[in-house]
Write a protein that holds these residues in place. Structure first.
Motif, PDB file in Angstrom:
ATOM      1  N   ASN A 126       0.867  -1.246   0.122  1.00 16.31           N
ATOM      2  CA  ASN A 126       0.002   0.049   0.059  1.00 16.31           C
ATOM      3  C   ASN A 126       0.997   1.140   0.077  1.00 16.31           C
ATOM      4  O   ASN A 126       1.845   1.469   0.622  1.00 16.31           O
ATOM      5  N   ALA A 127       0.561   2.224  -0.854  1.00 18.14           N
ATOM      6  CA  ALA A 127       1.209   3.560  -0.861  1.00 18.14           C
ATOM      7  C   ALA A 127       1.730   4.252   0.374  1.00 18.14           C
ATOM      8  O   ALA A 127       2.356   4.908   0.682  1.00 18.14           O
ATOM      9  N   VAL A 128       0.736   3.981   1.455  1.00 20.33           N
ATOM     10  CA  VAL A 128       0.514   4.626   2.855  1.00 20.33           C
ATOM     11  C   VAL A 128       1.266   3.689   3.981  1.00 20.33           C
ATOM     12  O   VAL A 128       1.101   3.777   5.240  1.00 20.33           O
ATOM     13  N   LEU A 129       1.811   2.501   3.381  1.00 25.34           N
ATOM     14  CA  LEU A 129       2.170   1.543   4.450  1.00 25.34           C
ATOM     15  C   LEU A 129       3.257   2.282   5.629  1.00 25.34           C
ATOM     16  O   LEU A 129       3.161   1.687   6.746  1.00 25.34           O
ATOM     17  N   ALA A 130       4.286   3.036   5.245  1.00 26.80           N
ATOM     18  CA  ALA A 130       4.962   3.358   6.060  1.00 26.80           C
ATOM     19  C   ALA A 130       4.354   4.430   7.098  1.00 26.80           C
ATOM     20  O   ALA A 130       4.718   4.500   8.318  1.00 26.80           O
ATOM     21  N   LEU A 131       3.402   5.181   6.845  1.00 28.20           N
ATOM     22  CA  LEU A 131       2.493   6.138   7.526  1.00 28.20           C
ATOM     23  C   LEU A 131       1.772   5.163   8.429  1.00 28.20           C
ATOM     24  O   LEU A 131       1.501   5.279   9.742  1.00 28.20           O
ATOM     25  N   ARG A 132       1.103   3.993   7.976  1.00 24.09           N
ATOM     26  CA  ARG A 132       0.276   3.249   8.821  1.00 24.09           C
ATOM     27  C   ARG A 132       1.239   2.545   9.856  1.00 24.09           C
ATOM     28  O   ARG A 132       0.658   2.466  11.171  1.00 24.09           O
ATOM     29  N   ALA A 133       2.420   2.355   9.556  1.00 20.09           N
ATOM     30  CA  ALA A 133       3.520   1.486  10.213  1.00 20.09           C
ATOM     31  C   ALA A 133       3.661   2.714  11.559  1.00 20.09           C
ATOM     32  O   ALA A 133       3.832   2.299  12.961  1.00 20.09           O
ATOM     33  N   GLU A 134       4.028   3.852  11.321  1.00 18.45           N
ATOM     34  CA  GLU A 134       4.175   4.861  12.394  1.00 18.45           C
ATOM     35  C   GLU A 134       3.095   5.049  13.207  1.00 18.45           C
ATOM     36  O   GLU A 134       3.374   5.441  14.347  1.00 18.45           O
ATOM     37  N   LEU A 135       1.778   5.278  12.547  1.00 21.65           N
ATOM     38  CA  LEU A 135       0.738   5.335  13.331  1.00 21.65           C
ATOM     39  C   LEU A 135       0.653   4.132  14.380  1.00 21.65           C
ATOM     40  O   LEU A 135       0.312   4.278  15.535  1.00 21.65           O
ATOM     41  N   ALA A 136       0.692   3.007  13.750  1.00 19.18           N
ATOM     42  CA  ALA A 136       0.662   1.701  14.828  1.00 19.18           C
ATOM     43  C   ALA A 136       1.541   1.738  15.889  1.00 19.18           C
ATOM     44  O   ALA A 136       1.504   1.386  16.928  1.00 19.18           O
ATOM     45  N   LEU A 137       2.943   2.423  15.652  1.00 20.18           N
ATOM     46  CA  LEU A 137       4.078   2.560  16.656  1.00 20.18           C
ATOM     47  C   LEU A 137       3.654   3.376  17.479  1.00 20.18           C
ATOM     48  O   LEU A 137       3.508   3.506  18.893  1.00 20.18           O
ATOM     49  N   GLU A 138       2.972   4.676  17.167  1.00 20.43           N
ATOM     50  CA  GLU A 138       2.534   5.729  18.141  1.00 20.43           C
ATOM     51  C   GLU A 138       1.376   5.232  19.125  1.00 20.43           C
ATOM     52  O   GLU A 138       1.227   5.562  20.401  1.00 20.43           O
ATOM     53  N   ARG A 139       0.431   4.245  18.376  1.00 17.90           N
ATOM     54  CA  ARG A 139      -0.786   3.859  19.079  1.00 17.90           C
ATOM     55  C   ARG A 139      -0.434   2.664  19.994  1.00 17.90           C
ATOM     56  O   ARG A 139      -1.186   2.478  21.156  1.00 17.90           O
ATOM     57  N   TYR A 140       0.183   1.757  19.519  1.00 20.80           N
ATOM     58  CA  TYR A 140       0.269   0.510  20.260  1.00 20.80           C
ATOM     59  C   TYR A 140       1.876   0.045  20.646  1.00 20.80           C
ATOM     60  O   TYR A 140       2.067  -0.917  21.311  1.00 20.80           O
ATOM     61  N   GLY A 141       2.666   0.872  20.345  1.00 22.28           N
ATOM     62  CA  GLY A 141       4.045   0.485  20.717  1.00 22.28           C
ATOM     63  C   GLY A 141       4.483   0.926  22.213  1.00 22.28           C
ATOM     64  O   GLY A 141       3.810   1.756  22.842  1.00 22.28           O
ATOM     65  N   ILE A 142       5.342   0.011  22.817  1.00 20.33           N
ATOM     66  CA  ILE A 142       5.771   0.271  24.135  1.00 20.33           C
ATOM     67  C   ILE A 142       6.908   1.374  24.407  1.00 20.33           C
ATOM     68  O   ILE A 142       7.488   1.579  23.397  1.00 20.33           O
ATOM     69  N   GLY A 143       7.036   1.631  25.603  1.00 20.79           N
ATOM     70  CA  GLY A 143       8.042   2.768  25.995  1.00 20.79           C
ATOM     71  C   GLY A 143       8.068   4.045  25.112  1.00 20.79           C
ATOM     72  O   GLY A 143       9.042   4.587  24.713  1.00 20.79           O
TER      73      GLY A 143
END
Length: 139
Positions: free
Chosen positions: A122-139
């Motif tokens: 998907n053309a916005v895969l990197a943006l989705r990965a960053e949003l997932a990191l913000e929302r679900y990432g630890i630390g």
């Protein structure tokens, strides 16, 4: 660091993102897109992983340190970091659910880490990965 694993890893604003997926699924392409957005390479198609003080640390594999495979171009030198504490695992999965209420968990070296499955290609895969990191990432 101990244990070489077939993942790609980047550091996004100091937080490690471990990318897993089948060969050819787009791990390196996602890393390249994230690097274009300001991330730093940790390792591509092979990272050293170690559990230390309850955190998973990723580092580059000695054979490919500072190199990213860019499809149709070759191995390209990239600025990289020596290690990153992993905050989230991204699984590139063509069967990824459209919506999630919470991250799944992935056990890596005895540590439980949040995991989010993303549909690759998907053309916005990197943006989705960053949003997932913000929302679900630890630390």
């Amino acid at each position: 660091m101990s244990g070489l694993h077939q993942f790609t890893a980047v550091s996004v604003k100091g937080r490690g993102l471990l990318i897993e997926g089948a060969p050819g699924s787009g791990k390196s392409s996602l890393a390249l897109a994230l690097i274009d957005r300001g991330a730093m390479l940790v390792g591509d198609d092979g990272v050293s992983l170690a559990a230390l003080n309850g955190r998973l640390l990723a580092g580059p594999a000695p054979a490919t340190e500072g190199l990213l495979e860019v499809r149709n171009v070759g191995l390209v030198p990239m600025p990289y970091v020596d290690s990153a504490a992993i905050a989230l695992v991204i699984a590139l999965d063509p069967e990824a659910p459209r919506f999630i209420e919470a991250a799944e968990e992935r056990d890596v070296l005895g540590l439980r880490l949040p995991l989010v499955r993303l549909w690759p290609g998907n053309a916005v895969l990197a943006l989705r990965a960053e949003l997932a990191l913000e929302r679900y990432g630890i630390g």
